[in-house]
Design an enzyme around this catalytic site. Structure first.
Site, PDB file in Angstrom:
ATOM      1  N   HIS A  37      67.447  11.814   8.028  1.00 30.98           N
ATOM      2  CA  HIS A  37      68.580  11.215   8.754  1.00 30.98           C
ATOM      3  C   HIS A  37      68.405   9.728   8.611  1.00 30.98           C
ATOM      4  O   HIS A  37      69.782   9.178   8.767  1.00 30.98           O
ATOM      5  CB  HIS A  37      68.131  11.178  10.364  1.00 30.98           C
ATOM      6  CG  HIS A  37      67.862  12.787  10.909  1.00 30.98           C
ATOM      7  ND1 HIS A  37      66.612  13.276  11.211  1.00 30.98           N
ATOM      8  CD2 HIS A  37      68.909  13.913  10.948  1.00 30.98           C
ATOM      9  CE1 HIS A  37      66.984  14.611  11.525  1.00 30.98           C
ATOM     10  NE2 HIS A  37      68.046  14.861  11.506  1.00 30.98           N
ATOM     11  N   GLN A 148      73.114  16.884   1.990  1.00 32.23           N
ATOM     12  CA  GLN A 148      73.254  18.107   1.105  1.00 32.23           C
ATOM     13  C   GLN A 148      72.166  19.057   1.300  1.00 32.23           C
ATOM     14  O   GLN A 148      72.249  20.250   1.040  1.00 32.23           O
ATOM     15  CB  GLN A 148      73.035  17.554  -0.595  1.00 32.23           C
ATOM     16  CG  GLN A 148      73.152  18.452  -1.654  1.00 32.23           C
ATOM     17  CD  GLN A 148      74.501  19.185  -1.735  1.00 32.23           C
ATOM     18  OE1 GLN A 148      75.365  18.465  -1.430  1.00 32.23           O
ATOM     19  NE2 GLN A 148      74.290  20.545  -2.282  1.00 32.23           N
TER      20      GLN A 148
HETATM   21  P1  AMP Z   1      70.179  17.771  12.098  1.00 33.58           P
HETATM   22  O1  AMP Z   1      69.648  17.143  12.842  1.00 33.58           O
HETATM   23  O2  AMP Z   1      69.161  18.679  11.327  1.00 33.58           O
HETATM   24  O3  AMP Z   1      71.166  18.726  12.365  1.00 33.58           O
HETATM   25  O4  AMP Z   1      70.481  16.962  10.591  1.00 33.58           O
HETATM   26  C1  AMP Z   1      71.718  16.062  10.833  1.00 33.58           C
HETATM   27  C2  AMP Z   1      72.325  15.481   9.340  1.00 33.58           C
HETATM   28  O5  AMP Z   1      71.043  15.141   8.628  1.00 33.58           O
HETATM   29  C3  AMP Z   1      72.881  16.592   8.528  1.00 33.58           C
HETATM   30  O6  AMP Z   1      73.832  16.280   8.071  1.00 33.58           O
HETATM   31  C4  AMP Z   1      71.752  17.040   7.620  1.00 33.58           C
HETATM   32  O7  AMP Z   1      72.258  17.775   6.415  1.00 33.58           O
HETATM   33  C5  AMP Z   1      71.003  15.832   7.508  1.00 33.58           C
HETATM   34  N1  AMP Z   1      69.630  15.943   6.950  1.00 33.58           N
HETATM   35  C6  AMP Z   1      68.593  16.811   7.389  1.00 33.58           C
HETATM   36  N2  AMP Z   1      67.639  16.791   6.726  1.00 33.58           N
HETATM   37  C7  AMP Z   1      67.775  16.042   5.601  1.00 33.58           C
HETATM   38  C8  AMP Z   1      67.148  15.645   4.511  1.00 33.58           C
HETATM   39  N3  AMP Z   1      65.832  16.096   4.360  1.00 33.58           N
HETATM   40  N4  AMP Z   1      67.590  14.825   3.397  1.00 33.58           N
HETATM   41  C9  AMP Z   1      69.312  14.535   3.527  1.00 33.58           C
HETATM   42  N5  AMP Z   1      69.670  14.745   4.711  1.00 33.58           N
HETATM   43  C10 AMP Z   1      69.105  15.476   5.779  1.00 33.58           C
END
Ligand code: AMP
Length: 281
Positions: A37, A148
């Site tokens: 994030h 991604q």
């Molecule tokens: P989430 O809180 O899991 O809904 O994720 C929020 C955003 O962070 C989404 O766009 C995810 O794709 C991105 N995200 C989550 N984990 C990663 C990661 N390891 N690397 C890059 N982006 C991430």
């Protein structure tokens, strides 16, 4: 950093910023933030005058037997991390303010949502498209940043923005991994010590497949078999799906060519992890 919880207040505030003509970068999240994030927030910081992050565990994207209730939450830690990464406005709405009484409108993106995670999590992408639409209307960003890591989600949002004429640039960001290759995820916290040790096999199996492609292998079936046998060396791994798809249509392909996405979902105990690798041939 300003913290706003009310939807109406957020709308008023963003309207004012819009009037001032400042560019707005937006990072939607479900909180329990990690370096993945943070990389999105830092990227937004570098490319916009105002950076907005939302933290909202969206109930409509969870199935009835999924982990909505137990999804990890830590508001105080999220606040600190957002501030550190350079966020200006942290939007933390509550569920009753986002989905008010008699809520009845949903956004469906057809064609991209039936396969991969969509097949295993019916209604998930409808929930995602709906909440992202609502957040876009509230925040009114110029650019929005998505990882991604959730490749199908990124494709769905890009298509939705194009189809519905949102005037927003969608920026896809690289997957951030732990030192042993495991893609960072808020759900990694569910893993037992033993499961955590086994989980880096996902990345290793993707790398193996990529190497085979580089050596000339083109048959999806063979590559999928290789990934499968590699992952199943781990005693606690249960495969949900392993697929090789066209990176734009997300449709399965028999022969690897052009822009392809190798995507997988694997359970370790009760924890379902996803990972993927984009390969250009
Ligand atoms: P989430 O809180 O899991 O809904 O994720 C929020 C955003 O962070 C989404 O766009 C995810 O794709 C991105 N995200 C989550 N984990 C990663 C990661 N390891 N690397 C890059 N982006 C991430």
């Amino acid at each position: 950093m300003l913290i706003i919880k009310s939807v109406d207040e957020m709308k008023r505030h963003m309207k004012d910023i819009k009037k001032q003509g400042r560019s707005i970068g937006f990072v939607p999240t479900m909180g329990y933030l990690h370096e993945g994030h943070m990389s999105l927030i830092k990227r937004a910081r570098g490319e916009n005058e105002v950076v907005v992050v939302s933290v909202f565990v969206n109930p409509t994207q969870f199935g009835p037997n999924e982990d909505y209730e137990r999804y990890p939450r830590d508001e105080e830690r999220d606040k600190k991390m957002c501030e550190e990464a350079g966020c200006d406005i942290l939007f933390m709405p509550n569920k009753d303010d986002m989905y008010r009484e008699n809520y009845s409108t949903y956004v469906e993106v057809y064609g991209l949502t039936e396969g991969l995670c969509g097949a295993k999590r019916p209604g998930h992408f409808r929930g995602v498209a709906t909440i992202v639409t609502k957040l876009f209307n509230i925040v009114k960003p110029d650019r929005a940043y998505f990882g991604q890591k959730d490749a199908q989600q990124l494709a769905v949002i890009k298509r939705m923005v194009k189809d519905l004429d949102f005037d927003i640039e969608i920026v896809g960001c690289e997957i951030v991994r732990d030192v042993d290759g495991l893609a960072l995820s808020s759900r990694n916290t569910y893993l037992s010590e033993e499961e955590r040790k086994q989980a880096p096999i996902l990345y290793k199996s993707l790398l193996k497949a990529k190497e085979e492609i580089e050596k000339g292998e083109r048959a999806s079936e063979k590559l999928i078999d290789l990934i499968k046998t590699t992952i199943l060396e781990m005693p606690d791994a249960q495969i949900d799906y392993i697929e090789i798809v066209n990176n734009e249509t997300l449709k399965p392909i028999e022969k690897v060519e052009g822009e392809v996405l190798i995507a997988l979902a694997v359970k370790f105990g009760k924890t379902r992890l996803i990972d993927n690798m984009a390969v250009r041939v």
